[in-house]
Write an enzyme that holds these catalytic residues in place. Sequence first.
Site, PDB file in Angstrom:
ATOM      1  N   LYS A  58      10.589   9.190  13.196  1.00  0.00           N
ATOM      2  CA  LYS A  58      11.247  10.199  12.342  1.00  0.00           C
ATOM      3  C   LYS A  58      10.480  11.512  12.204  1.00  0.00           C
ATOM      4  CE  LYS A  58       9.545   8.325   7.960  1.00  0.00           C
ATOM      5  NZ  LYS A  58       9.912   7.565   6.783  1.00  0.00           N
TER       6      LYS A  58
ATOM      7  N   TYR B 267      -4.990  -0.658  -4.545  1.00  0.00           N
ATOM      8  CA  TYR B 267      -3.650  -0.075  -4.385  1.00  0.00           C
ATOM      9  C   TYR B 267      -3.117   0.412  -5.739  1.00  0.00           C
ATOM     10  CZ  TYR B 267      -3.625  -2.240   0.303  1.00  0.00           C
ATOM     11  OH  TYR B 267      -3.925  -2.621   1.586  1.00  0.00           O
TER      12      TYR B 267
ATOM     13  N   GLN C 187      14.844   0.250   5.057  1.00  0.00           N
ATOM     14  CA  GLN C 187      13.782   0.217   6.087  1.00  0.00           C
ATOM     15  C   GLN C 187      13.325  -1.222   6.300  1.00  0.00           C
ATOM     16  OE1 GLN C 187      10.643   2.662   4.488  1.00  0.00           O
ATOM     17  NE2 GLN C 187      11.634   4.588   5.005  1.00  0.00           N
TER      18      GLN C 187
ATOM     19  N   SER D  50      -0.318  -1.542   9.176  1.00  0.00           N
ATOM     20  CA  SER D  50       0.279  -0.313   9.718  1.00  0.00           C
ATOM     21  C   SER D  50       0.876  -0.501  11.116  1.00  0.00           C
ATOM     22  CB  SER D  50      -0.717   0.850   9.721  1.00  0.00           C
ATOM     23  OG  SER D  50      -0.891   1.362   8.416  1.00  0.00           O
ATOM     24  N   PRO D  51       1.825  -1.442  11.264  1.00  0.00           N
ATOM     25  CA  PRO D  51       2.438  -1.641  12.580  1.00  0.00           C
ATOM     26  C   PRO D  51       3.197  -0.415  13.071  1.00  0.00           C
ATOM     27  CG  PRO D  51       3.656  -2.823  10.871  1.00  0.00           C
ATOM     28  CD  PRO D  51       2.384  -2.357  10.244  1.00  0.00           C
TER      29      PRO D  51
ATOM     30  N   TRP E  62       0.848  -1.215   0.000  1.00  0.00           N
ATOM     31  CA  TRP E  62       0.000   0.000   0.000  1.00  0.00           C
ATOM     32  C   TRP E  62       0.877   1.256   0.000  1.00  0.00           C
ATOM     33  CZ3 TRP E  62      -1.562   3.190   4.621  1.00  0.00           C
ATOM     34  CH2 TRP E  62      -2.494   4.180   4.259  1.00  0.00           C
TER      35      TRP E  62
ATOM     36  N   ARG F 215       5.958   9.562   3.739  1.00  0.00           N
ATOM     37  CA  ARG F 215       4.610   9.254   3.229  1.00  0.00           C
ATOM     38  C   ARG F 215       3.686  10.474   3.220  1.00  0.00           C
ATOM     39  NH1 ARG F 215       1.437   3.956   5.255  1.00  0.00           N
ATOM     40  NH2 ARG F 215       3.114   3.051   4.013  1.00  0.00           N
TER      41      ARG F 215
HETATM   42  P1  NDP Z   1       3.666   0.980   8.460  1.00  0.00           P
HETATM   43  O1  NDP Z   1       2.781   1.568   9.463  1.00  0.00           O
HETATM   44  O2  NDP Z   1       4.780   0.114   8.955  1.00  0.00           O
HETATM   45  O3  NDP Z   1       4.235   2.160   7.557  1.00  0.00           O
HETATM   46  C1  NDP Z   1       5.196   1.900   6.577  1.00  0.00           C
HETATM   47  C2  NDP Z   1       5.859   3.197   6.163  1.00  0.00           C
HETATM   48  O4  NDP Z   1       6.572   3.779   7.261  1.00  0.00           O
HETATM   49  C3  NDP Z   1       6.905   2.965   5.085  1.00  0.00           C
HETATM   50  O5  NDP Z   1       6.346   2.902   3.776  1.00  0.00           O
HETATM   51  C4  NDP Z   1       7.833   4.154   5.289  1.00  0.00           C
HETATM   52  O6  NDP Z   1       7.194   5.311   4.758  1.00  0.00           O
HETATM   53  C5  NDP Z   1       7.848   4.249   6.831  1.00  0.00           C
HETATM   54  N1  NDP Z   1       8.867   3.372   7.426  1.00  0.00           N
HETATM   55  C6  NDP Z   1       8.823   2.007   7.534  1.00  0.00           C
HETATM   56  N2  NDP Z   1       9.898   1.539   8.163  1.00  0.00           N
HETATM   57  C7  NDP Z   1      10.641   2.598   8.492  1.00  0.00           C
HETATM   58  C8  NDP Z   1      11.889   2.725   9.172  1.00  0.00           C
HETATM   59  N3  NDP Z   1      12.536   1.659   9.632  1.00  0.00           N
HETATM   60  N4  NDP Z   1      12.384   3.975   9.346  1.00  0.00           N
HETATM   61  C9  NDP Z   1      11.721   5.058   8.881  1.00  0.00           C
HETATM   62  N5  NDP Z   1      10.548   5.001   8.222  1.00  0.00           N
HETATM   63  C10 NDP Z   1      10.013   3.777   8.041  1.00  0.00           C
HETATM   64  O7  NDP Z   1       2.852   0.040   7.452  1.00  0.00           O
HETATM   65  P2  NDP Z   1       1.853   0.436   6.258  1.00  0.00           P
HETATM   66  O8  NDP Z   1       0.955   1.532   6.644  1.00  0.00           O
HETATM   67  O9  NDP Z   1       2.658   0.575   5.018  1.00  0.00           O
HETATM   68  O10 NDP Z   1       1.007  -0.899   6.185  1.00  0.00           O
HETATM   69  C11 NDP Z   1       1.641  -2.139   5.890  1.00  0.00           C
HETATM   70  C12 NDP Z   1       0.782  -2.932   4.935  1.00  0.00           C
HETATM   71  O11 NDP Z   1      -0.474  -3.218   5.538  1.00  0.00           O
HETATM   72  C13 NDP Z   1       0.411  -2.225   3.626  1.00  0.00           C
HETATM   73  O12 NDP Z   1       1.427  -2.284   2.672  1.00  0.00           O
HETATM   74  C14 NDP Z   1      -0.796  -3.020   3.198  1.00  0.00           C
HETATM   75  O13 NDP Z   1      -0.394  -4.235   2.602  1.00  0.00           O
HETATM   76  C15 NDP Z   1      -1.480  -3.300   4.530  1.00  0.00           C
HETATM   77  N6  NDP Z   1      -2.548  -2.305   4.792  1.00  0.00           N
HETATM   78  C16 NDP Z   1      -3.850  -2.762   4.813  1.00  0.00           C
HETATM   79  C17 NDP Z   1      -4.891  -1.907   5.036  1.00  0.00           C
HETATM   80  C18 NDP Z   1      -6.285  -2.437   5.052  1.00  0.00           C
HETATM   81  O14 NDP Z   1      -7.235  -1.644   5.060  1.00  0.00           O
HETATM   82  N7  NDP Z   1      -6.482  -3.742   5.062  1.00  0.00           N
HETATM   83  C19 NDP Z   1      -4.679  -0.463   5.245  1.00  0.00           C
HETATM   84  C20 NDP Z   1      -3.291  -0.084   5.244  1.00  0.00           C
HETATM   85  C21 NDP Z   1      -2.280  -0.984   5.035  1.00  0.00           C
HETATM   86  P3  NDP Z   1       7.990   6.585   4.174  1.00  0.00           P
HETATM   87  O15 NDP Z   1       9.429   6.213   3.995  1.00  0.00           O
HETATM   88  O16 NDP Z   1       7.297   6.909   2.910  1.00  0.00           O
HETATM   89  O17 NDP Z   1       7.777   7.647   5.201  1.00  0.00           O
END
Ligand code: NDP
Length: 330
Positions: free
Chosen positions: A218, A54, A293, A208-209, A21, A228
């Site tokens: 950050k 997505y 990351q 979204s862990p 996503w 993001r």
């Molecule tokens: P996170 O909450 O873990 O956010 C991920 C984002 O955080 C990254 O894309 C990056 O964004 C930033 N990040 C991750 N790791 C690090 C790090 N070590 N240091 C600094 N920044 C970091 O998870 P998502 O929100 O992406 O959700 C994970 C998955 O869950 C999605 O891909 C999707 O498959 C699923 N999902 C499902 C939903 C549903 O309704 N069922 C809704 C949302 C997600 P950046 O670098 O751009 O700042």
Amino acid sequence: MEYTNLGRSGLMISKMSFGSWVTFGSQVDLSASKKMIKTAYDAGVNFFDNAEVYANGESERLMGQAFKDLDFGRDTYTVSSKVFWGGEKPTQVGLSCKHIRDACDAALKRLQVDYLDLFFCHRPDVYTPVEETVNAMSDLVRSGKILYWGTSEWGAQALTEAFGIAEKYNLVKPTMEQPQYNIFERDKVEGDYSPLFKTFGLGTTIWSPLASGLLSGKYANGIPKDSRVTLPGYEWLKARFESEEGAKKIEQTVRLGHIAKKLGTTLPRMSIAWCLKNPNVSSVILGASRVEQLEENLKSLADVKLLDGHVMEEIESIVQNKPKAQSDFR
Ligand code: NDP
């Protein structure tokens, strides 16, 4: 990597999985997608999460091409899609029998696979009888197009109804739910769903862990470039981070960061480990816009052992958001 049964199914799913996503098709191109998928796969990840909505299907196209180029055995990984938001026409939205079938066929083509391992109802659809949805999903399982079906962000009551209908009409029951779950967002997993784990053996693939990156820590010194919330279309998330509630959470990430530092780890790793520690979480779906990351986040499993009762209490004292479990009301 560790593996666990997804709900009551025999499917052994990796405790950490990888989703696309926001990233695939906007921040991440095919070459970077491949690198990330390979990094995750080499670390033992066997579940890759996607959805029809997505990047309007582009995320599934990229993932499908990546799987093809990487040539992983189809029996070595699982992939999902989700149905709900498929387009603008009335027949392209929701959980009608028609849209479920069309969405599944379209996802199979984009992902270049013969079957989906997991297929989620991306949200509840109040305009479609639950019976129609359960029947449509059950048909897809029986026709071999999908292996397991589940829900995302359904309420406990609708889930209970779905299980009841499946039982009554001898249809296939849902296996898993996909709720948001992280240190800041706990209501469904620790509250509403608490009776469902025991009664129905519901599995969970949580999203979204890191609360969209907030729990990476950050954002403590302002909004970083290329993060993001600076992306076009994510102004709503930026507004949320900049709200009073957002400011409070960012201040809490600073204090949580101190705990992580004392433990000799990082805040993102500690936050993901916190999710992994919950026995009702089958798999934590990681998100990443860069391979570095992902490499860092994949180390989180090793940190679960650092989170003893004392550390968990320290975290609790900062966020103070433990929801009441259903059993607490009795
Ligand atoms: P996170 O909450 O873990 O956010 C991920 C984002 O955080 C990254 O894309 C990056 O964004 C930033 N990040 C991750 N790791 C690090 C790090 N070590 N240091 C600094 N920044 C970091 O998870 P998502 O929100 O992406 O959700 C994970 C998955 O869950 C999605 O891909 C999707 O498959 C699923 N999902 C499902 C939903 C549903 O309704 N069922 C809704 C949302 C997600 P950046 O670098 O751009 O700042």
